[in-house]
Motif scaffolding. Structure first.
Motif, PDB file in Angstrom:
ATOM      1  N   ILE A 287      36.774 -23.230   8.373  1.00 49.94           N
ATOM      2  CA  ILE A 287      37.516 -23.349   6.933  1.00 49.94           C
ATOM      3  C   ILE A 287      36.212 -23.344   5.912  1.00 49.94           C
ATOM      4  O   ILE A 287      36.482 -22.495   4.956  1.00 49.94           O
ATOM      5  CB  ILE A 287      38.479 -24.654   6.835  1.00 49.94           C
ATOM      6  CG1 ILE A 287      39.546 -24.365   7.750  1.00 49.94           C
ATOM      7  CG2 ILE A 287      38.733 -24.644   5.561  1.00 49.94           C
ATOM      8  CD1 ILE A 287      40.331 -22.969   7.683  1.00 49.94           C
ATOM      9  N   ILE A 288      35.263 -23.969   6.215  1.00 51.04           N
ATOM     10  CA  ILE A 288      34.056 -24.079   5.257  1.00 51.04           C
ATOM     11  C   ILE A 288      33.340 -22.695   5.176  1.00 51.04           C
ATOM     12  O   ILE A 288      33.256 -22.020   4.234  1.00 51.04           O
ATOM     13  CB  ILE A 288      33.097 -25.148   5.612  1.00 51.04           C
ATOM     14  CG1 ILE A 288      33.429 -26.622   5.547  1.00 51.04           C
ATOM     15  CG2 ILE A 288      31.590 -24.748   5.177  1.00 51.04           C
ATOM     16  CD1 ILE A 288      32.789 -27.887   6.034  1.00 51.04           C
ATOM     17  N   GLN A 289      33.287 -21.984   6.451  1.00 53.27           N
ATOM     18  CA  GLN A 289      32.531 -20.621   6.478  1.00 53.27           C
ATOM     19  C   GLN A 289      33.648 -19.798   5.694  1.00 53.27           C
ATOM     20  O   GLN A 289      33.108 -18.893   4.827  1.00 53.27           O
ATOM     21  CB  GLN A 289      32.553 -20.065   7.675  1.00 53.27           C
ATOM     22  CG  GLN A 289      31.623 -20.928   8.414  1.00 53.27           C
ATOM     23  CD  GLN A 289      31.551 -20.422  10.104  1.00 53.27           C
ATOM     24  OE1 GLN A 289      32.408 -19.859  10.634  1.00 53.27           O
ATOM     25  NE2 GLN A 289      30.401 -20.919  10.759  1.00 53.27           N
ATOM     26  N   LEU A 290      34.908 -19.731   5.725  1.00 54.39           N
ATOM     27  CA  LEU A 290      35.912 -19.066   5.075  1.00 54.39           C
ATOM     28  C   LEU A 290      35.711 -19.125   3.528  1.00 54.39           C
ATOM     29  O   LEU A 290      35.793 -18.331   2.623  1.00 54.39           O
ATOM     30  CB  LEU A 290      37.360 -19.088   5.550  1.00 54.39           C
ATOM     31  CG  LEU A 290      38.457 -18.428   4.862  1.00 54.39           C
ATOM     32  CD1 LEU A 290      38.199 -16.666   5.083  1.00 54.39           C
ATOM     33  CD2 LEU A 290      39.763 -18.883   5.559  1.00 54.39           C
ATOM     34  N   ASN A 291      35.770 -20.608   3.233  1.00 62.44           N
ATOM     35  CA  ASN A 291      35.589 -20.886   1.809  1.00 62.44           C
ATOM     36  C   ASN A 291      34.530 -20.120   1.023  1.00 62.44           C
ATOM     37  O   ASN A 291      34.552 -19.671   0.095  1.00 62.44           O
ATOM     38  CB  ASN A 291      35.798 -22.372   1.527  1.00 62.44           C
ATOM     39  CG  ASN A 291      35.929 -22.694   0.063  1.00 62.44           C
ATOM     40  OD1 ASN A 291      36.789 -22.165  -0.637  1.00 62.44           O
ATOM     41  ND2 ASN A 291      35.097 -23.717  -0.145  1.00 62.44           N
ATOM     42  N   GLU A 292      33.287 -20.491   1.794  1.00 64.45           N
ATOM     43  CA  GLU A 292      31.978 -19.826   1.230  1.00 64.45           C
ATOM     44  C   GLU A 292      32.285 -18.342   1.194  1.00 64.45           C
ATOM     45  O   GLU A 292      31.679 -17.684   0.150  1.00 64.45           O
ATOM     46  CB  GLU A 292      30.882 -20.168   2.296  1.00 64.45           C
ATOM     47  CG  GLU A 292      30.504 -21.510   2.202  1.00 64.45           C
ATOM     48  CD  GLU A 292      29.572 -22.153   3.515  1.00 64.45           C
ATOM     49  OE1 GLU A 292      29.151 -21.218   4.171  1.00 64.45           O
ATOM     50  OE2 GLU A 292      29.239 -23.103   3.268  1.00 64.45           O
TER      51      GLU A 292
END
Length: 143
Positions: free
Chosen positions: A128-133
Motif C-alpha cells: 500500500i505504501i508503494q502504491l501510494n508513492e
C-alpha cells in the motif's frame, strides 16, 4: 528419513516464500461499474471491495467485505442492485476458484481462508505504501 527432511524443508521454503502481488483492481469484476447516467456510480465501492479481496484473510473478513459492498451500493440509492451484487460476489468470489477476482487474489492460488500473519500484514502495508508513492508520483506528473 532423508526424504522426509527434504519434504519438510521444501514445504517450509514454499510457505515462507508466499509473496503478495501488487494491488490491482478492475472495478466491478464482470459487472458494470455504474448505470447509463453515471458509468462509474458504484465503482469506488467495488475498488474498496477489491482491496479486501486482494489482501484476503479469514472467512469472517470476506463476509464483512461483501456486506460493506452491499451497503456502499445501497447508500448510492441502488438497494435492489446491491443485493444482486452481494449474491454475485458470495457465489463467485470463493478463494478456491482460480480466478483473478477470488478472495485473497493477491496471494498465490489456494491460500484459502486464514488470518493474515504479522509478516503478511507487513507485506500488505508495504504494498500500500508503494502504491501510494506511485500514485503521488503520477499525480505530480499530471500537474
Amino acid at each position: 528419513m532423508k526424504a522426509l527432511l527434504i519434504i519438510i524443508c521444501t514445504i517450509s521454503v514454499t510457505a515462507a516464500a508466499a509473496e503478495l502481488k501488487p494491488f490491482t483492481t478492475d472495478g466491478c469484476s464482470l459487472f458494470p461499474d455504474g448505470d447509463t447516467e453515471n458509468h462509474m456510480k458504484w465503482m469506488e465501492c467495488c475498488i474498496r471491495h477489491d482491496y479486501a479481496y486482494w489482501k484476503g484473510g479469514a472467512q469472517k473478513e470476506r463476509i464483512h467485505a461483501d456486506a460493506q459492498l452491499q451497503q456502499c451500493v445501497a447508500d448510492l440509492g441502488e438497494e435492489n442492485l446491491s443485493y444482486i451484487m452481494q449474491i454475485g460476489v458470495q457465489l463467485g468470489g470463493a478463494p478456491y476458484f482460480p480466478t483473478w477476482y477470488r478472495w485473497g487474489y493477491g496471494w498465490p492460488y489456494m491460500r484459502g481462508y486464514k488470518e493474515l500473519s504479522a509478516s503478511e500484514k507487513g507485506q500488505v502495508k508495504t504494498r500500500i505504501i508503494q502504491l501510494n508513492e506511485l500514485l503521488t508520483e503520477f499525480l505530480a506528473e499530471e500537474n
